[in-house]
Write a protein that holds these residues in place. Structure first.
Motif, mmCIF file in Angstrom:
data_model
loop_
_atom_site.group_PDB
_atom_site.id
_atom_site.type_symbol
_atom_site.label_atom_id
_atom_site.label_comp_id
_atom_site.label_asym_id
_atom_site.label_seq_id
_atom_site.Cartn_x
_atom_site.Cartn_y
_atom_site.Cartn_z
ATOM 1 N N LEU A 1 0.866 -1.181 0.000
ATOM 2 C CA LEU A 1 0.000 0.000 0.000
ATOM 3 C C LEU A 1 0.899 1.226 0.000
ATOM 4 N N THR A 2 0.838 1.991 -1.087
ATOM 5 C CA THR A 2 1.718 3.149 -1.266
ATOM 6 C C THR A 2 0.942 4.432 -1.036
ATOM 7 N N GLU A 3 1.446 5.247 -0.131
ATOM 8 C CA GLU A 3 0.804 6.533 0.129
ATOM 9 C C GLU A 3 1.092 7.508 -1.007
ATOM 10 N N PRO A 4 0.213 8.472 -1.213
ATOM 11 C CA PRO A 4 0.427 9.428 -2.315
ATOM 12 C C PRO A 4 1.641 10.316 -2.063
ATOM 13 N N ALA A 5 2.380 10.585 -3.126
ATOM 14 C CA ALA A 5 3.560 11.456 -3.029
ATOM 15 C C ALA A 5 3.179 12.926 -2.952
ATOM 16 N N SER A 6 1.954 13.239 -3.401
ATOM 17 C CA SER A 6 1.477 14.625 -3.360
ATOM 18 C C SER A 6 -0.032 14.595 -3.180
ATOM 19 N N ASP A 7 -0.615 15.769 -2.949
ATOM 20 C CA ASP A 7 -2.062 15.849 -2.745
ATOM 21 C C ASP A 7 -2.831 15.371 -3.979
ATOM 22 N N ALA A 8 -2.250 15.536 -5.138
ATOM 23 C CA ALA A 8 -2.946 15.163 -6.371
ATOM 24 C C ALA A 8 -2.754 13.690 -6.732
ATOM 25 N N ALA A 9 -1.812 13.022 -6.085
ATOM 26 C CA ALA A 9 -1.513 11.625 -6.427
ATOM 27 C C ALA A 9 -2.453 10.680 -5.679
ATOM 28 N N PRO A 10 -2.678 9.481 -6.214
ATOM 29 C CA PRO A 10 -3.571 8.526 -5.558
ATOM 30 C C PRO A 10 -2.826 7.624 -4.577
ATOM 31 N N TRP A 11 -3.568 7.036 -3.658
ATOM 32 C CA TRP A 11 -3.088 5.872 -2.938
ATOM 33 C C TRP A 11 -3.083 4.700 -3.917
ATOM 34 N N VAL A 12 -2.121 3.799 -3.782
ATOM 35 C CA VAL A 12 -2.046 2.647 -4.691
ATOM 36 C C VAL A 12 -1.914 1.370 -3.861
ATOM 37 N N ALA A 13 -2.885 0.480 -4.029
ATOM 38 C CA ALA A 13 -2.840 -0.836 -3.380
ATOM 39 C C ALA A 13 -2.553 -1.876 -4.452
ATOM 40 N N ARG A 14 -1.500 -2.651 -4.249
ATOM 41 C CA ARG A 14 -1.107 -3.664 -5.233
ATOM 42 C C ARG A 14 -1.136 -5.043 -4.590
ATOM 43 N N PHE A 15 -1.629 -6.015 -5.357
ATOM 44 C CA PHE A 15 -1.686 -7.401 -4.903
ATOM 45 C C PHE A 15 -1.197 -8.300 -6.038
ATOM 46 N N ASP A 16 -0.023 -8.861 -5.860
ATOM 47 C CA ASP A 16 0.512 -9.807 -6.838
ATOM 48 C C ASP A 16 0.220 -11.211 -6.306
#
Length: 200
Positions: free
Chosen positions: A81-96
């Motif tokens: 689970l990656t937090e956004p780098a900026s206010d405009a960026a999304p959170w990203v959840a990845r599942f491999d």
């Protein structure tokens, strides 16, 4: 009041979320996405960070539950689970997901007992066999086909005394137990037909 008027627009902005699931295809992928709450709620405008983290925490178990009907019980999941780098960026959840091999049927205990046990319409063997992958939809079809025979042949009080699918996680095999007690066979009795609309 001035401070509130400045802060409110920022507080009202909704977070954005991207969910990526890799390693699956076809019905497996479809079933996982349908049961993965994080994916289903990814566009919720009222999503909060605590809610997002809670859904992420449950996601791996939901993926495993979604793959169980395909006989997959040794699923490996690499998630992040990656937090956004900026206010405009999304959170990203990845599942491999590595689904592994489906569990296979190691033993079948199939019994037809009762007055209809010798009825040739009942299959001599269970429609699935030892060595087959345990696909739960196939098991349900096999069960329904035998129950349909009982109904078609007049065993209307047939009792499915035992029907279990057990998973041995150590041997990684499935055990199918299916016991049907037919009960007595019913026959059509006297029929009376009364009407006055049609010619005899």
């Amino acid at each position: 009041l001035l401070m509130l008027s400045v802060l409110l627009p920022g507080a009202a902005s909704a977070l954005t979320l991207e969910v990526e699931v890799t390693g699956l295809e076809g019905q497996q992928q479809t079933n996982v996405l349908a049961l993965l709450a994080l994916y289903q709620e990814r566009n919720d405008k009222e999503m909060t960070v605590p809610r997002l983290r809670a859904l992420y925490g449950r996601a791996s178990e939901e993926i495993r539950e979604a793959l169980a009907p395909f006989g997959l019980y040794r699923v490996e999941i690499d998630s992040s689970l990656t937090e956004p780098a900026s206010d405009a960026a999304p959170w990203v959840a990845r599942f491999d997901v590595n689904p592994g091999e489906p569990v296979k049927i190691g033993r079948i205990d199939y019994q037809i007992t009762g007055p209809g046990a010798d009825n040739p319409r009942f299959p001599k063997r269970f429609p699935m066999k030892v060595g087959d992958p345990l696909i739960h939809a196939d098991y349900e079809r096999a069960k329904s086909s035998i129950l349909n025979v009982a109904s078609d042949e007049g065993y209307i009080n047939a009792n499915l005394a035992r029907h279990l699918v057990l998973i041995d996680p150590v041997a990684y095999e499935a055990i199918v137990e299916f016991h049907l007690e037919t009960g007595e066979q019913f026959y059509l009795g006297q029929v009376e037909f009364k009407q006055d609309l049609l010619a005899d």
